[in-house]
Write a protein that holds these residues in place. Structure first.
Motif, short mmCIF file in Angstrom:
data_model
loop_
_atom_site.label_atom_id
_atom_site.label_comp_id
_atom_site.label_asym_id
_atom_site.label_seq_id
_atom_site.Cartn_x
_atom_site.Cartn_y
_atom_site.Cartn_z
N SER A 529 0.86 -1.20 0.00
CA SER A 529 0.00 0.00 0.00
C SER A 529 0.88 1.24 0.00
O SER A 529 2.01 1.20 0.52
CB SER A 529 -0.93 0.05 1.21
OG SER A 529 -0.66 -0.97 2.08
N GLN A 534 2.95 9.33 -0.14
CA GLN A 534 2.88 8.91 -1.55
C GLN A 534 1.46 9.13 -2.08
O GLN A 534 1.26 9.66 -3.18
CB GLN A 534 3.22 7.40 -1.67
CG GLN A 534 4.70 7.09 -1.76
CD GLN A 534 4.96 5.59 -1.79
OE1 GLN A 534 4.36 4.83 -1.02
NE2 GLN A 534 5.86 5.17 -2.66
N GLY A 560 14.98 6.31 -2.20
CA GLY A 560 14.24 5.08 -1.88
C GLY A 560 12.85 5.29 -1.29
O GLY A 560 12.23 4.35 -0.82
N LYS A 563 9.29 7.23 -5.25
CA LYS A 563 8.79 8.27 -6.17
C LYS A 563 8.30 7.64 -7.47
O LYS A 563 7.34 8.10 -8.08
CB LYS A 563 9.90 9.29 -6.50
CG LYS A 563 10.36 10.10 -5.32
CD LYS A 563 11.44 11.08 -5.68
CE LYS A 563 12.76 10.43 -5.97
NZ LYS A 563 13.44 9.80 -4.81
N THR A 564 9.00 6.56 -7.88
CA THR A 564 8.70 5.98 -9.20
C THR A 564 7.23 5.57 -9.31
O THR A 564 6.57 5.89 -10.30
CB THR A 564 9.60 4.75 -9.44
OG1 THR A 564 10.89 5.05 -8.94
CG2 THR A 564 9.67 4.38 -10.88
N ARG A 740 11.20 -0.39 6.66
CA ARG A 740 12.62 -0.09 6.38
C ARG A 740 13.38 0.01 7.71
O ARG A 740 12.90 0.65 8.65
CB ARG A 740 12.77 1.24 5.64
CG ARG A 740 12.14 1.26 4.28
CD ARG A 740 13.14 0.81 3.22
NE ARG A 740 12.47 0.60 1.96
CZ ARG A 740 12.38 1.55 1.01
NH1 ARG A 740 12.90 2.73 1.23
NH2 ARG A 740 11.78 1.29 -0.12
N ASP A 845 17.83 -0.28 -8.11
CA ASP A 845 16.94 -0.79 -7.06
C ASP A 845 17.07 -2.31 -6.93
O ASP A 845 16.52 -3.06 -7.72
CB ASP A 845 15.49 -0.39 -7.43
CG ASP A 845 14.51 -0.75 -6.34
OD1 ASP A 845 14.87 -0.62 -5.14
OD2 ASP A 845 13.39 -1.17 -6.67
N ARG A 871 21.21 2.83 -1.93
CA ARG A 871 21.06 1.60 -2.74
C ARG A 871 20.88 0.38 -1.85
O ARG A 871 20.52 -0.68 -2.34
CB ARG A 871 22.30 1.37 -3.64
CG ARG A 871 22.61 2.45 -4.63
CD ARG A 871 21.45 2.74 -5.50
NE ARG A 871 21.02 4.13 -5.33
CZ ARG A 871 19.79 4.56 -5.51
NH1 ARG A 871 18.84 3.72 -5.82
NH2 ARG A 871 19.48 5.82 -5.33
N ARG A 874 16.79 -1.09 1.06
CA ARG A 874 15.56 -0.83 0.32
C ARG A 874 14.53 -1.94 0.54
O ARG A 874 13.43 -1.86 0.03
CB ARG A 874 15.86 -0.69 -1.18
CG ARG A 874 16.68 0.55 -1.49
CD ARG A 874 17.16 0.53 -2.91
NE ARG A 874 16.18 1.10 -3.84
CZ ARG A 874 16.11 2.37 -4.18
NH1 ARG A 874 16.97 3.23 -3.64
NH2 ARG A 874 15.21 2.79 -5.03
N1 LIG Z 1 4.70 2.14 -0.25
C1 LIG Z 1 5.67 1.27 -0.43
N2 LIG Z 1 5.77 0.20 0.35
C2 LIG Z 1 6.75 -0.69 0.21
N3 LIG Z 1 7.70 -0.61 -0.75
C3 LIG Z 1 7.65 0.44 -1.57
C4 LIG Z 1 6.64 1.42 -1.45
N4 LIG Z 1 6.84 2.36 -2.41
C5 LIG Z 1 7.93 1.97 -3.10
N5 LIG Z 1 8.41 0.82 -2.60
C6 LIG Z 1 9.61 0.10 -3.02
O1 LIG Z 1 10.70 0.86 -2.57
C7 LIG Z 1 11.76 0.73 -3.46
C8 LIG Z 1 12.21 2.11 -3.85
O2 LIG Z 1 11.26 2.76 -4.62
P1 LIG Z 1 11.61 3.72 -5.81
O3 LIG Z 1 12.67 3.12 -6.66
O4 LIG Z 1 10.40 4.20 -6.42
O5 LIG Z 1 12.22 4.84 -4.95
P2 LIG Z 1 12.78 6.22 -5.43
O6 LIG Z 1 12.22 7.26 -4.56
O7 LIG Z 1 12.61 6.38 -6.88
O8 LIG Z 1 14.29 5.97 -5.04
P3 LIG Z 1 15.62 6.51 -5.70
O9 LIG Z 1 15.76 7.86 -5.16
O10 LIG Z 1 16.60 5.54 -5.18
O11 LIG Z 1 15.45 6.43 -7.17
C9 LIG Z 1 11.27 -0.04 -4.64
O12 LIG Z 1 11.74 -1.35 -4.53
C10 LIG Z 1 9.78 0.02 -4.51
O13 LIG Z 1 9.17 -1.13 -5.03
#
Ligand SMILES: Nc1ncnc2c1ncn2[C@@H]1O[C@H](COP(=O)(O)OP(=O)(O)OP(=O)(O)O)[C@@H](O)[C@H]1O
Length: 981
Positions: A529, A534, A560, A563-564, A740, A845, A871, A874
């Motif tokens: 979720s 987010q 981490g 954002k993606t 985390r 990731d 890195r 995560r």
């Molecule tokens: N709400 C959530 N609950 C659990 N895991 C999550 C959640 N949102 C994202 N993730 C997981 O956390 C990890 C990091 O997410 P993501 O790559 O989108 O982060 P990011 O903010 O883009 O990080 P970076 O700055 O490293 O690019 C991914 O493996 C993603 O699947």
């Protein structure tokens, strides 16, 4: 021989009458030429001149003088000058300079010389020049003050102010007269100003008007900061030229040459020590303009001051007692001038006459002890005459003394002097910022700010002035960006809406229930979720996406934080209404990773019919495949494309692009963003023709520029974000996904023991099923930097050391598919150790990677190390990170990482330590505006105020029509140039 007397108040014509009587006008010309050419030491030319002198002088000169002449061609310059001076005096001039000037004057004005018919009186000549012994010709002291005739018509227009300590090359032929006309004296009262001065003013004024262009004022000196420096009082044309050559074309440019720092001016109450900046009040004892060489002169003003005598301080009953003892000290204020024209007597006389014996003056500057005792020299100083009514003590307050940086060879003392002159003519009503804004934001008025930064009474005033000038730097940048943004919008309502949104920081959001079906499907397909922030971020973005105004938003969050997935959801919302989405990332590795990620999420979709088609387009996409993708984008068959900068290539055409997600925004820079934006604006020809048959409102929507969602993985401080993306809305993700665990961080010295410990920790981690990144600063070893450990070079030794485990290698020089393979192997667990360079810093990731060791950590910035550390940790596994530094001196800096894992805190620390340019990396910070005095790392609050002020101004008048001065100032400042857009 018929000789004539030259009376002390003889006019130029009268003096030349003497020459004519001798029939020596060509002798005058020849001497004048010789002096102007600097008594050049070309043997044959000097010989010719010496022969010429001989034939002319032998008619009436004494034997001694002729003997001296015989050595002329071999004599040094100083001796030759002395000799010519003697001859000039004999010819009835005050000095050789006098001869040169009169010669010039005669040529210029073609004075008719008349025979005065009087006999030359040797006795009188001797009494006027006692150092001359005719017939004996003993040495004439060139540097002694010679009698200066009262040529009022010239003296009245000669400058009075010290010019500078500047070194200027030798003057040109016209210089002496130019100088006179260029430099109206400051000390003259209006009645005595000559016509020449008035003319000077007029011509300067005309020049100013021409330069200012639009200025209609009759007195351009008083209305425009952009007047040329030629308007400055007492500035010679040479000085103006030098200022212009150094980039100081306008008064504004000059006033924006700010002091580097301030010396704390102390009253000379204690001991006077070398190098101290002190202030004194004293009396002028003498003032002399002295010619010290053919092209070198100086002004020496001696000021006598009374100061407490430290030596007389005695101890009475164990207590210090000053006993009121005072002593007299002598300050020798010196200003130097280089250039023949500065050696002419009228100039020197006028210079020295500025300070009269007995004048009470206020002197401040840097002292240097000289002999004899109690004498001090000051070469860097300012001196002001005290008006009669002024009390001495009014000036003896301690005050900051501005220390200027030199620029393009211009000395600080010269710049200080010239800036002071500019301040004297500075009009008071120069502030283009509306008074209500000045008041509301507690700003100094612009006039006071200029005075305050250059001549502060105290440091508080200097600080206030600095604050105002920094405010301006930020304000015009923000105003420019917002103004441009508003200009692009169609209706007034849109503009108001936009400004409202900026003003009220309320969250405008669309609740999950109102998201489109596709977005909800995607949301439900997530294996986790969303965190509260987010979800808020998605709601906020979707609110913008539903509006007919292009969104320009920065999604910012710590490494981490997830954002993606927020960006994916935004793309789904757009795709659900039949438009397309583009997702641009800086590396192929990341593009592949995102592509794989979205495909895996789409697999969880309950209803296949809703699955959008997603494509991957990078530089390595095979031609055949890329052709298909391009076609799909053009026809609209492909709803979403993920790729690198190849997405902005000319050949890529979209059918109906509505959102562009730009990951790691700052790595692309404003220029690329702009290109991306404009490219995506022009939709494909096929869409244009289909839109032609659609109703008006949809047509408008179809042609709308795409929404931009920029993502920053570097948690840049808000101020920096504002400066970089002033026109962007900001969404921040402030929490991390649940589960985390904090990363245990160690900062160690990379010596033998350090490595042993680290390898042991690594072994333990691998035994317990973890995966380890080893990060290196370089790929190969380098002879220049032997202390740097290299990834490729250590691959074998690490493999050897950890025989039971598989090692992988990942660096920037590998081919795209090799990199992808290496990362996939590490992800899948085929390899457990990955030796990598900083290519992994961005976005990689691997959720179960649990340990990272960074070699030569001192080579990286704090923010970068934080990114790297991101890195690991995560997933749900507890992770470790070790920063190894090859020098113990850098350990302290790195310790910040041990203490905190808050990216915003660390980015701020990094910003303070390294400045904004370095925080983003040199290449990436090219688009970061450069501020002359503002520093983003410490002046962030002023930036935010400036942002608010700009919004306020635009809310009152979004085309700035109500503030014409502000608009003019804005266009003059050209903020876009600042940005490099
Ligand atoms: N709400 C959530 N609950 C659990 N895991 C999550 C959640 N949102 C994202 N993730 C997981 O956390 C990890 C990091 O997410 P993501 O790559 O989108 O982060 P990011 O903010 O883009 O990080 P970076 O700055 O490293 O690019 C991914 O493996 C993603 O699947």
């Amino acid at each position: 021989m018929r000789l004539m007397i030259v009376p002390p108040n003889a006019t130029a014509g009268a003096i030349h009458a003497c020459c004519k009587a001798f029939n020596e006008s060509h002798l005058t010309s020849a001497i004048s030429f010789e002096v102007r050419s600097g008594c050049r030491n070309m043997y044959y030319r000097t010989m010719r001149f010496s022969n010429f002198l001989h034939s002319n002088l032998s008619k009436w000169c004494s034997q001694n003088l002729l003997e001296e002449l015989s050595g002329y061609s071999k004599a040094n310059i100083s001796e030759r000058s002395k000799f010519l001076n003697k001859v000039s005096v004999l010819m009835g001039y005050n000095s050789v300079q006098d001869l040169v000037e009169q010669e010039k004057f005669r040529k210029d004005s073609k004075v008719e010389v008349e025979d005065m018919g009087e006999d030359f009186d040797f006795t009188l000549a001797r009494s006027r020049f006692p150092c001359i012994n005719l017939g004996d010709s003993s040495v004439i002291e060139l540097y002694d003050e010679v009698y200066s005739s009262g040529r009022n018509e010239l003296n009245s227009i000669v400058t009075g102010g010290p010019i500078s300590n500047i070194s200027s090359p030798d003057s040109d032929d016209n210089s002496s007269y130019k100088l006179l006309y260029d430099s109206p004296t400051e000390s003259l009262d209006s009645e005595t100003k000559s016509d020449a001065e008035v003319n000077y003013k007029k011509s300067s004024a005309a020049e100013c008007i021409k330069f200012a262009g639009s200025s209609l004022s009759t007195d351009p000196l008083l209305d425009n900061l952009d007047n040329t420096v030629r308007c400055l009082p007492n500035a010679t044309s040479r000085q103006c030229r030098q200022l212009e050559d150094s980039g100081f074309h306008t008064v504004r440019k000059l006033l924006h040459h700010f002091p580097r720092s301030y010396a704390d001016l102390q009253n000379a109450q204690g001991a006077i020590e070398d190098g101290h900046y002190l202030i004194f009040v004293g009396t002028v004892l003498s003032s002399r303009g002295i010619r010290a060489g053919p092209s070198f002169s100086f002004l020496e003003v001696v000021v006598g001051c009374e100061v407490p005598d430290k030596e007389l301080v005695s101890e009475i009953n164990g207590e210090e007692y000053a006993g009121g003892g005072r002593k007299k000290i002598y300050l020798h204020l010196k200003k130097f001038f280089r250039g023949t024209r500065f050696t002419y007597q009228p100039f020197l006389s006028s210079l020295q006459s500025k300070y009269k014996e007995g004048d009470r003056v206020y002197v401040s500057g840097k002292v240097k002890e000289v002999r004899p005792k109690n004498h001090f020299e000051m070469r860097e100083y300012s001196i002001d005459r005290l008006e009669e009514a002024e009390e001495d003590h009014a000036h003896i307050e301690e005050r900051p003394y501005p220390i200027y940086p030199s620029k393009a060879g211009l000395k600080p003392s010269f710049l200080r002097d010239i800036i002071s002159r500019a301040l004297k003519i500075l009009p008071t009503n120069i502030d283009p910022i509306p008074t209500e804004i000045v008041k509301e934001f507690n700003l100094l008025d612009l006039y006071d700010a200029y005075i305050g930064i250059h001549h502060p009474k105290n440091l508080t005033e200097a600080d206030l002035a600095r604050r105002r000038l920094i405010f301006d730097e930020f304000f015009y940048l923000q105003l420019g960006r917002l103004f441009q943004m508003l200009e692009a919008l169609g209706t007034g309502i849109e503009k108001e809406q936009l400004l409202d949104k900026y003003k009220n920081h309320e969250l405008y959001a669309v609740p999950v229930e109102e998201w489109s079906t596709l977005t909800k499907f995607f949301f439900n397909a997530l294996p986790y979720s969303l965190t509260p922030s987010q979800q808020n971020a998605v709601s906020e973005i979707i609110y913008d996406l539903k509006r007919p105004v292009p969104m320009n938003r920065l999604l910012q969050g710590d490494v981490g934080c997830g954002k993606t997935v927020v960006a994916f959801l935004a793309c789904m919302e757009v795709v659900s209404s039949g438009f397309q989405a583009a997702f641009m990332v800086p590396t192929e590795l990341l593009a592949i990773q995102h592509y794989d990620h979205i495909l895996s999420l789409l697999e969880n979709f309950e209803d296949d019919n809703y699955k959008p088609s997603v494509a991957l387009l990078t530089g390595s996409t095979p031609t055949k495949q890329s052709r298909l993708i391009l076609k799909g984008l053009q026809t609209g068959d492909i709803a979403m494309v993920i790729g690198t900068h190849s997405l902005i290539a000319d050949k890529v055409e979209f059918s109906a692009l509505r959102i562009a997600v730009v990951d790691e925004q700052h790595r692309f820079g404003v220029i690329q963003r702009g290109r991306f934006n404009s490219k995506l604006y022009s939709t494909s020809t096929s869409l244009k023709s289909s839109l032609a048959v659609l109703e008006e409102s949809f047509k408008d929507k179809g042609y709308m520029a795409p929404h931009i969602l920029a993502m920053s993985a570097t948690p840049i401080p808000r101020t920096l974000a504002l400066a970089l993306y002033g026109d962007m809305s900001l969404t921040q993700i402030t929490d991390l996904p649940p589960g985390r665990k904090p990363i245990e961080t160690f900062v160690l010295e990379g010596n033998e023991t350090g490595f042993e410990n680290v390898f042991q920790m690594m072994r333990d981690e691998l035994i317990s099923g973890g995966k380890v990144y080893l990060v290196y600063p370089v790929i190969e070893e380098s002879e220049q930097l032997p202390q740097l450990r290299a990834a490729a070079a250590e691959f074998e030794s690490v493999s050897e050391k950890f025989k039971d485990y598989q090692c992988g290698l990942l660096h920037g020089r590998m081919k795209s598919d090799e990199k992808d393979k290496a990362l996939k192997k590490f992800k899948s667990g085929e390899t457990q150790i990955l030796l990598a360079t900083q290519v992994i810093e961005i976005g990689v990731d691997v959720p179960d990677a649990s340990m990272m060791i960074v070699m030569n950590a001192e080579r990286f910035g704090i923010a970068q190390l934080h990114q790297l550390r991101g890195r690991v940790g995560r997933g749900s596994r507890k992770s470790k990170c070790v920063f190894l530094s090859s020098t113990s001196g850098t350990l302290d800096r790195l310790k910040a990482l041990e203490k905190s894992s808050d990216g915003f805190y660390l980015a701020n620390a990094d910003l303070l330590l390294r400045g904004p340019g370095n925080l983003l990396g040199k290449k990436q910070s090219g688009h970061l505006p450069e501020f002359p005095i503002a520093r983003l790392e410490i002046d962030g609050n002023i930036l935010q105020e400036a942002h608010l002020a700009a919004l306020k101004v635009l809310a009152t008048s979004n085309d700035l029509e109500r503030y014409p001065r502000l608009k003019a100032e804005l266009s003059m400042r050209q903020p876009l140039c600042l940005l490099g857009d």
